[in-house]
Design a protein around this motif. Structure first.
Motif, PDB file in Angstrom:
ATOM      1  N   UNK A 124       0.834  -1.197   0.000  1.00 27.22           N
ATOM      2  CA  UNK A 124       0.000   0.000   0.000  1.00 27.22           C
ATOM      3  C   UNK A 124       0.868   1.247   0.000  1.00 27.22           C
ATOM      4  N   UNK A 125       1.944   1.194   0.773  1.00 25.49           N
ATOM      5  CA  UNK A 125       2.814   2.370   0.794  1.00 25.49           C
ATOM      6  C   UNK A 125       3.466   2.574  -0.567  1.00 25.49           C
ATOM      7  N   UNK A 129       2.988   5.655  -2.880  1.00 25.70           N
ATOM      8  CA  UNK A 129       4.095   6.388  -3.506  1.00 25.70           C
ATOM      9  C   UNK A 129       3.844   6.566  -5.000  1.00 25.70           C
ATOM     10  N   UNK A 130       3.397   5.494  -5.640  1.00 25.69           N
ATOM     11  CA  UNK A 130       3.105   5.559  -7.069  1.00 25.69           C
ATOM     12  C   UNK A 130       1.977   6.556  -7.317  1.00 25.69           C
ATOM     13  N   UNK A 131       0.941   6.503  -6.475  1.00 24.67           N
ATOM     14  CA  UNK A 131      -0.175   7.429  -6.626  1.00 24.67           C
ATOM     15  C   UNK A 131       0.283   8.870  -6.427  1.00 24.67           C
ATOM     16  N   UNK A 132       1.170   9.086  -5.462  1.00 23.40           N
ATOM     17  CA  UNK A 132       1.690  10.432  -5.228  1.00 23.40           C
ATOM     18  C   UNK A 132       2.467  10.920  -6.452  1.00 23.40           C
ATOM     19  N   UNK A 137       2.636  14.259 -11.223  1.00 21.51           N
ATOM     20  CA  UNK A 137       2.748  14.365 -12.679  1.00 21.51           C
ATOM     21  C   UNK A 137       1.494  15.011 -13.249  1.00 21.51           C
ATOM     22  N   UNK A 138       0.343  14.620 -12.760  1.00 20.98           N
ATOM     23  CA  UNK A 138      -0.909  15.219 -13.238  1.00 20.98           C
ATOM     24  C   UNK A 138      -0.980  16.697 -12.871  1.00 20.98           C
ATOM     25  N   UNK A 139      -0.519  17.039 -11.683  1.00 20.95           N
ATOM     26  CA  UNK A 139      -0.527  18.444 -11.289  1.00 20.95           C
ATOM     27  C   UNK A 139       0.382  19.265 -12.198  1.00 20.95           C
TER      28      UNK A 139
END
Length: 178
Positions: A124-125, A129-132, A137-139
């Protein structure tokens, strides 16, 4: 008078029969009384000392066999009671052991679940991290697109201004050419 004769005749027989037969269960006081009697007999006259000693030995042997039998019966009963109590305690311990084993399996299952959750937690971490990273990147893309939108709006306004100027020039040239 014949009845007296039979009574006196029966009395010694009864006395012999009582002394020859072993007592049912000698009490401690009876044992001490016998011991006292025997010790008095030993300290008594020496004319019948050998007979008394042999009679005493026989009596002690009978008493020993009787007490041995009684002790065997009592010890047999005691062993039986001890065996039964040991069996009962073993049963109780077996049930406690089974309960403890069930509890142990439950605890092991819970521990395994917790271990799996902890194994998933690093996943999950890493997912977090991948989601962050993806979010960053999206931001960035959003900020770039916002900048492009600003540039596009500026270009549109410039384009519109140029169209307006072009239209005005076309009008001026057409008035001059008339």
């Amino acid at each position: 008078m014949s009845s007296l004769y039979t009574r006196s005749k029966d009395f010694p027989r009864n006395r012999r029969a009582q002394s020859d037969s072993p007592p049912a269960s000698p009490s401690p006081t009876a044992k001490t009384l016998r011991h006292d009697r025997l010790s008095r007999l030993e300290s008594g006259g020496s004319d019948a000392g050998g007979e008394r000693a042999s009679a005493r030995a026989r009596r002690e042997a009978r008493l020993a066999t009787l007490t041995g039998r009684a002790e065997e019966e009592n010890s047999g009963r005691d062993y039986k009671k001890l065996y039964e109590s040991a069996l009962a305690e073993n049963q109780k311990l077996k049930t406690k052991l089974q309960e403890a084993q069930l509890e142990l399996t439950d605890v092991k299952a819970k521990l395994e679940k917790m271990a799996q959750k902890q194994d998933k937690t690093p996943d999950r971490s890493s997912v977090l991290d991948v989601e962050k990273r993806e979010r960053r990147a999206l931001e960035r893309k959003m900020s770039e697109m916002e900048e492009e939108m600003k540039v596009l709006t500026e270009l549109k306004s410039d384009n519109q201004r140029l169209k307006d100027e072009n239209g005005a020039l076309i009008r001026v040239i057409s008035k001059l050419s008339k």
